[in-house]
Design a protein around this motif. Structure first.
Motif, mmCIF file in Angstrom:
data_model
loop_
_atom_site.group_PDB
_atom_site.id
_atom_site.type_symbol
_atom_site.label_atom_id
_atom_site.label_comp_id
_atom_site.label_asym_id
_atom_site.label_seq_id
_atom_site.Cartn_x
_atom_site.Cartn_y
_atom_site.Cartn_z
ATOM 1 N N ALA A 176 -46.635 -87.877 -32.848
ATOM 2 C CA ALA A 176 -47.128 -88.914 -33.749
ATOM 3 C C ALA A 176 -48.200 -88.312 -34.639
ATOM 4 O O ALA A 176 -48.989 -87.477 -34.214
ATOM 5 C CB ALA A 176 -47.707 -90.073 -32.937
ATOM 6 N N GLY A 177 -48.214 -88.720 -35.891
ATOM 7 C CA GLY A 177 -49.232 -88.238 -36.810
ATOM 8 C C GLY A 177 -50.572 -88.881 -36.499
ATOM 9 O O GLY A 177 -50.646 -89.983 -35.959
ATOM 10 N N LEU B 71 -53.506 -90.992 -37.219
ATOM 11 C CA LEU B 71 -53.735 -92.111 -38.129
ATOM 12 C C LEU B 71 -55.123 -91.977 -38.748
ATOM 13 O O LEU B 71 -56.117 -91.898 -38.025
ATOM 14 C CB LEU B 71 -53.617 -93.438 -37.384
ATOM 15 C CG LEU B 71 -52.240 -93.753 -36.812
ATOM 16 C CD1 LEU B 71 -52.289 -95.037 -36.005
ATOM 17 C CD2 LEU B 71 -51.199 -93.849 -37.918
ATOM 18 N N THR C 192 -50.178 -83.272 -40.564
ATOM 19 C CA THR C 192 -50.322 -83.897 -39.245
ATOM 20 C C THR C 192 -50.875 -85.318 -39.341
ATOM 21 O O THR C 192 -51.076 -85.954 -38.315
ATOM 22 C CB THR C 192 -51.254 -83.065 -38.337
ATOM 23 O OG1 THR C 192 -52.578 -83.088 -38.880
ATOM 24 C CG2 THR C 192 -50.764 -81.637 -38.182
ATOM 25 N N MET C 193 -51.112 -85.780 -40.561
ATOM 26 C CA MET C 193 -51.755 -87.084 -40.754
ATOM 27 C C MET C 193 -50.759 -88.160 -41.166
ATOM 28 O O MET C 193 -49.729 -87.888 -41.755
ATOM 29 C CB MET C 193 -52.815 -86.990 -41.850
ATOM 30 C CG MET C 193 -53.945 -86.079 -41.536
ATOM 31 S SD MET C 193 -55.077 -86.018 -42.949
ATOM 32 C CE MET C 193 -56.294 -84.903 -42.321
ATOM 33 N N GLU C 194 -51.151 -89.375 -40.836
ATOM 34 C CA GLU C 194 -50.436 -90.561 -41.294
ATOM 35 C C GLU C 194 -51.498 -91.554 -41.753
ATOM 36 O O GLU C 194 -52.448 -91.839 -41.019
ATOM 37 C CB GLU C 194 -49.607 -91.151 -40.158
ATOM 38 C CG GLU C 194 -48.735 -92.287 -40.583
ATOM 39 C CD GLU C 194 -47.858 -92.785 -39.446
ATOM 40 O OE1 GLU C 194 -47.499 -93.970 -39.489
ATOM 41 O OE2 GLU C 194 -47.558 -92.006 -38.524
ATOM 42 N N LEU C 195 -51.358 -92.040 -42.977
ATOM 43 C CA LEU C 195 -52.367 -92.945 -43.533
ATOM 44 C C LEU C 195 -52.205 -94.361 -43.021
ATOM 45 O O LEU C 195 -51.082 -94.851 -42.860
ATOM 46 C CB LEU C 195 -52.294 -92.941 -45.062
ATOM 47 C CG LEU C 195 -52.738 -91.656 -45.739
ATOM 48 C CD1 LEU C 195 -52.479 -91.738 -47.245
ATOM 49 C CD2 LEU C 195 -54.200 -91.373 -45.471
ATOM 50 N N THR C 196 -53.339 -95.011 -42.803
ATOM 51 C CA THR C 196 -53.334 -96.408 -42.376
ATOM 52 C C THR C 196 -53.432 -97.353 -43.568
ATOM 53 O O THR C 196 -53.363 -98.566 -43.399
ATOM 54 C CB THR C 196 -54.512 -96.701 -41.419
ATOM 55 O OG1 THR C 196 -55.733 -96.430 -42.108
ATOM 56 C CG2 THR C 196 -54.407 -95.868 -40.163
ATOM 57 N N ARG D 216 -52.944 -97.439 -48.242
ATOM 58 C CA ARG D 216 -52.292 -96.820 -49.394
ATOM 59 C C ARG D 216 -53.216 -95.821 -50.098
ATOM 60 O O ARG D 216 -54.380 -96.115 -50.340
ATOM 61 C CB ARG D 216 -51.869 -97.914 -50.384
ATOM 62 C CG ARG D 216 -51.064 -97.400 -51.538
ATOM 63 C CD ARG D 216 -50.449 -98.570 -52.319
ATOM 64 N NE ARG D 216 -49.715 -98.050 -53.441
ATOM 65 C CZ ARG D 216 -50.220 -97.901 -54.659
ATOM 66 N NH1 ARG D 216 -51.458 -98.272 -54.902
ATOM 67 N NH2 ARG D 216 -49.483 -97.417 -55.632
ATOM 68 N N LEU E 16 -47.873 -87.317 -48.610
ATOM 69 C CA LEU E 16 -48.550 -88.173 -47.638
ATOM 70 C C LEU E 16 -48.624 -89.617 -48.150
ATOM 71 O O LEU E 16 -48.483 -90.556 -47.388
ATOM 72 C CB LEU E 16 -49.955 -87.638 -47.358
ATOM 73 C CG LEU E 16 -50.816 -88.404 -46.357
ATOM 74 C CD1 LEU E 16 -50.185 -88.388 -44.968
ATOM 75 C CD2 LEU E 16 -52.211 -87.818 -46.314
#
Length: 83
Positions: A17-18, A20, A49-53, A55, A81
């Motif tokens: 999982a990225g 957050l 490795t990131m996922e934005l919470t 926009r 991203l």
């Protein structure tokens, strides 16, 4: 059907999982990376490795790219991203 469910569960368990992060946190990470003189390759990997919470707007992407003098590869990673 059971095989499909088993495969889906296996993928869910094994895929990482990225991390957050908020846009603000992303900006802090990018600023620290520039201050620490990290290579663009390291920064691109970290972004991956990131996922934005929330926009990441185009205006924010442009501001970060300009203010932090980001390399084209890093700017492209930010664009990916954001999508």
């Amino acid at each position: 059907m059971r095989k499909l469910i088993s495969l889906a569960l296996l993928l869910a368990i094994t895929l990482p999982a990225g991390a957050l992060v908020t846009v603000n946190h992303l900006e802090q990470v990018l600023t620290k990376a520039r201050t620490a003189h990290k290579s663009d390759t390291e920064v691109v990997h970290q972004i991956g490795t990131m996922e934005l919470t929330e926009r990441l707007t185009e205006a924010t992407q442009e501001r970060l790219t300009k203010n932090l003098a980001l390399d084209d590869r890093v700017a492209q990673a930010l664009h990916l991203l954001a999508d």
